[in-house]
Write an enzyme that holds these catalytic residues in place. Structure first.
Site, PDB file in Angstrom:
ATOM      1  CB  SER A   1      -0.890  -0.015   1.348  1.00  0.00           C
ATOM      2  OG  SER A   1      -1.783   1.103   1.101  1.00  0.00           O
TER       3      SER A   1
ATOM      4  CE  LYS B   1      -2.688  -2.832  -0.570  1.00  0.00           C
ATOM      5  NZ  LYS B   1      -3.608  -2.770  -1.695  1.00  0.00           N
TER       6      LYS B   1
ATOM      7  CG  HIS C   1      -5.206  -1.773   3.525  1.00  0.00           C
ATOM      8  ND1 HIS C   1      -5.308  -1.266   2.393  1.00  0.00           N
ATOM      9  CD2 HIS C   1      -4.339  -0.829   4.045  1.00  0.00           C
ATOM     10  CE1 HIS C   1      -4.781  -0.017   2.176  1.00  0.00           C
ATOM     11  NE2 HIS C   1      -3.967   0.100   3.295  1.00  0.00           N
ATOM     12  CG  ASN C   2      -7.111  -2.593  -1.151  1.00  0.00           C
ATOM     13  OD1 ASN C   2      -5.900  -2.241  -0.240  1.00  0.00           O
ATOM     14  ND2 ASN C   2      -7.096  -2.211  -2.253  1.00  0.00           N
TER      15      ASN C   2
ATOM     16  CD  GLU D   1      -7.945   2.178  -0.337  1.00  0.00           C
ATOM     17  OE1 GLU D   1      -8.334   2.315  -1.674  1.00  0.00           O
ATOM     18  OE2 GLU D   1      -6.915   1.835   0.150  1.00  0.00           O
TER      19      GLU D   1
END
Length: 338
Positions: A121, A171, A174-175, A178
């Protein structure tokens, strides 16, 4: 440390440049000759093929992939599997789905090759600010790769997330987070714009980043966008999704974990790409049919005025369940008794 970088797009090229600043030796390859030339100008050793890249790396080799998920990554892994030697390490730093990692590790492991997955990221700002790195794989491979991770990340900006797949899984989540954060900001600024108070959105972003509980880097980026174009007139409200948001929601469904914010933020992106959605036409048609509500016709056609719908209840009464007993009889659904 010397390693090969395969894939010199926006992320791969900037990562190559940051590694060069950290005095790491890079052998760079991309299908685009111009991208390879850019890397070479920063001191990377250019390679015109995967064969040349492998030949220019000392054993045991480390090759880092920054490629689109799916077929491009798999095709490159297949080619490298025939070129590399036992003990060489391949790192997939692209946005691959975590479910691909374990099969790839087994496939390469059968040839004596090592494999790690890395969630990366930082976007286009990573060159200056560093990349947040979430790495999956065996501890010994992590320690071997750590000098590279230190050069790519800001202080304390990398983590051994767990075994194979943990890097890409972390990840992915995480997205998903986001997506929800971005949607919340978007809705808030839309409400401010509609308020009639003529709020300066750029100044509001700057203010909220001074001690507010909603301060963030995303808010800094929103402020930058509003300073360049206060009304965002240069943009269409068409929002793409890169895949990880979908995978987050699908994974949550499979695990039975409620993620309503992530799901709704993903669906909002779908809606942005269908401004005159058929589903909304159906809604408008139904309102007109059952209640005679006005509807807006496409340009060139007359709008339909409110009035009694031709299907205004005639012949429908017999289809309506008469109370709780009828509901139980018609659908078998649970009912509450008085």
């Amino acid at each position: 440390m010397r390693l090969g970088m395969v894939g010199l797009g926006k992320m791969g090229l900037n990562m190559t440049l940051r590694l060069r600043r950290g005095a790491h030796g890079i052998v760079a390859y991309d299908r685009s000759a111009s991208a390879v030339r850019k890397a070479a100008r920063a001191g990377a050793v250019p390679a015109r093929s995967l064969e040349e890249l492998v030949a220019k790396l000392p054993a045991p080799r480390v090759v880092w992939l920054m490629l689109p998920a799916g077929a491009p990554t798999q095709k490159t892994l297949d080619e490298l599997a025939e070129l590399l030697a036992p003990g060489d390490l391949v790192v997939d730093g692209g946005n691959s789905r975590y479910t691909d990692d374990a099969p790839r590790a087994r496939y390469l492991g059968a040839k004596g090759l090592r494999y790690m997955d890395a969630g990366v990221s930082g976007g286009v700002w990573g060159l200056a600010d560093g990349y947040c790195l979430m790495v999956g794989g065996e501890r010994r491979d992590f320690k071997r790769l750590e000098p590279v991770l230190k050069a790519l990340a800001p202080k304390d900006g990398y983590l051994h997330a767990g075994p194979i797949g943990a890097g890409h899984y972390t990840k992915m989540v995480h997205n998903g987070i986001e997506y929800g954060m971005m949607q919340a900001y978007a809705e808030g600024f839309a409400l401010l714009k509609a308020s009639g108070f003529d709020v300066d959105l750029a100044k509001t972003c700057a203010l909220w980043n001074r001690g507010s509980v909603v301060r963030s880097w995303l808010l800094e980026l929103a402020g930058s966008a509003f300073r360049k174009d206060p009304q965002l007139k240069g943009l269409r409200g068409w929002v793409q999704d890169s895949g990880e948001g979908r995978w987050t929601v699908l994974d949550a469904v499979e695990r039975g974990v409620p993620v309503p914010v992530s799901a709704l933020s993903l669906f909002a992106r779908f809606s942005s790409r269908e401004p005159d959605a058929f589903a909304n036409k159906v809604l408008a048609a139904l309102r007109n049919e059952f209640g005679g509500h006005a509807v807006v016709a496409p340009a060139g056609l007359r709008s339909r005025r409110p009035g009694r719908s031709r299907a205004s209840g005639r012949g429908l009464r017999s289809h309506r369940p008469a109370g709780a007993k009828a509901r139980l009889r018609d659908g078998g659904h649970a009912v509450k008794k008085k």
